[in-house]
Design a protein around this motif. Structure first.
Motif, PDB file in Angstrom:
ATOM      1  N   TYR A  90       1.062   5.272   1.248  1.00 21.16           N
ATOM      2  CA  TYR A  90       0.556   6.232   2.233  1.00 21.16           C
ATOM      3  C   TYR A  90       1.132   7.613   1.924  1.00 21.16           C
ATOM      4  O   TYR A  90       2.175   7.725   1.283  1.00 21.16           O
ATOM      5  N   ARG A 105       0.823  -1.215   0.000  1.00 20.69           N
ATOM      6  CA  ARG A 105       0.000   0.000   0.000  1.00 20.69           C
ATOM      7  C   ARG A 105       0.862   1.272   0.000  1.00 20.69           C
ATOM      8  O   ARG A 105       2.014   1.244   0.404  1.00 20.69           O
ATOM      9  N   LEU A 112       4.541   0.463   1.729  1.00 21.16           N
ATOM     10  CA  LEU A 112       4.719  -0.547   2.770  1.00 21.16           C
ATOM     11  C   LEU A 112       4.193  -1.891   2.283  1.00 21.16           C
ATOM     12  O   LEU A 112       3.040  -1.998   1.851  1.00 21.16           O
ATOM     13  N   ASP A 116       3.442  -5.935   3.130  1.00 17.00           N
ATOM     14  CA  ASP A 116       3.236  -6.924   4.189  1.00 17.00           C
ATOM     15  C   ASP A 116       3.672  -8.311   3.780  1.00 17.00           C
ATOM     16  O   ASP A 116       3.446  -9.269   4.508  1.00 17.00           O
TER      17      ASP A 116
END
Lengths: 130, 246
Positions: free
Chosen positions: B73, B71, B82, B84
């Motif tokens: 931001y 994602r 970022l 995951d």
């Protein structure tokens, strides 16, 4: 252990950790990470034990395994699909590597990491060098 | 009579550089832990994602919305990407190309990538962060922030692909290698990385919450760490990371 910051991290990483938490749920104890290293004449097993005090670590040697159990200073809560599970301890059984001299096992705990050292049994016939 | 105003020698107001932080799982989960906390502490808002329809194995649902594992931001001129999930060889090229494309379209001046580097004997009171830049223009940032240069060593795996692609792009990239435990999530080292990044981007970051959660983060990051090592293990056969017990 409780947190305000974790929800944002958990929202990001929560589903990724699901398979590990499945192991936790099945065993009803947290399964810590561990690594095995071979260092010349010895084996070294490192086990990550965060949130644990040295006095609450129990290391036992059973047939073929080193078993480590440790009590958490603060309980660890995991919420999944609306259910909250609380864990009080960590446990891991590590298979003893080959040619290990289990009579000489030693353990050291530093910075939340348990290091178990197992010397190798010395084999072979010494050949004199002329 | 109305007097006429004259503008005289008006100096150009310096533009705050646009910075993109890149946090992907790697040694000690330094990138993920530090960028994740910076996103939280700086109250950055999700503005998009990098999507790979072929390799996305998981989606996240938040407030009824579906998000992918990588994602984007934003907070003012600061952006963060970022991930995951570990970036493996299969997806690293398309990932870095998307990243460069996003950076170019959004006028990003610099990418900062916090990362970890194995420290055989880490001194908790003296954790070092080394810098490696893909462009000479970033060396002054390293100098100003007292970041020693990463002088010799080898970088393998997806990080090497990211670095070589970045080197050949128009976006300068600074990789921060913080000494860490390679095999376990290492928030202690991530804390150092956060301090270094906040000093570069000149933002105050309150670390109280992070310090309180260090043990929790180590427990919570177990699966991601294991997945990351599995990816690194596949790719770095020559280095032979230790066997990970299940």
């Amino acid at each position: 252990m409780t947190t305000n910051f974790i929800p944002s991290f958990k929202k990001q990483a929560g589903d990724v950790i699901e398979s590990h938490t499945k192991d936790d749920f099945i065993l009803k104890e947290l399964v810590p990470l561990s690594c095995l290293f071979e260092r010349n004449s010895k084996w070294m097993i490192e086990i990550d034990l965060p949130g644990v005090d040295k006095k609450d670590i129990k290391v036992t040697v059973t047939k073929g395994h080193v078993v480590v159990k440790a009590k958490l200073e603060e309980s660890y809560k995991v919420s999944s699909h609306g259910h909250v599970a609380t864990f009080e301890s960590l446990k891991k059984a590590v298979e003893i590597p080959p040619h290990a001299d289990i009579r000489k096992i030693s353990a050291k705990f530093r910075n939340g990491i348990l290091v178990i050292t197992i010397p190798k049994i010395e084999f072979g016939k010494r050949i004199p060098v002329r | 009579m109305i007097s006429k105003n004259n503008l005289k020698s008006l100096k150009k107001i310096p533009k705050e550089p646009s910075v993109l932080l890149l946090g992907i799982p790697g040694p000690g989960l330094i990138g993920t832990l530090s960028v994740s906390y910076l996103v939280h502490a700086l109250d950055m808002e999700i503005v998009g994602e990098i999507e790979n329809l072929d390799t996305t194995p998981v989606v996240f649902i938040d407030g009824g919305e579906i998000f992918g594992p990588i994602r984007i931001y934003r907070s003012g001129s600061l952006y963060a990407v970022l991930s995951d999930m570990p970036i493996d060889y299969e997806m690293v090229v398309s990932f870095v190309e998307s990243l460069i494309e996003f950076a170019q379209k959004n006028g990003i001046d610099m990418i900062i990538m916090p990362n970890g580097i194995q420290a055989t004997e880490k001194d908790p009171n003296n954790i070092k962060t080394f810098g490696l830049s893909t462009d000479e223009s970033l060396e002054s940032i390293m100098y100003e922030n007292e970041i020693p240069k990463f002088l010799t060593g080898m970088i393998a795996g997806p990080d090497a692909t990211i670095l070589s692609r970045m080197k050949n792009s128009s976006i300068p990239c600074l990789v921060l290698f913080t000494q860490c435990n390679f095999f376990f999530p290492d928030p202690e080292s991530a804390l150092n990385s956060i301090k270094t990044v906040s000093s570069i981007i000149k933002r105050d970051v309150d670390l109280t919450e992070f310090k309180k959660q260090m043990n929790y983060l180590r427990l919570q990051g177990r699966q991601l760490m294991e997945d990351t090592l599995n990816v690194l293990q596949q790719e770095k056969e020559a280095q032979k990371p230790p066997q990970i017990y299940k």
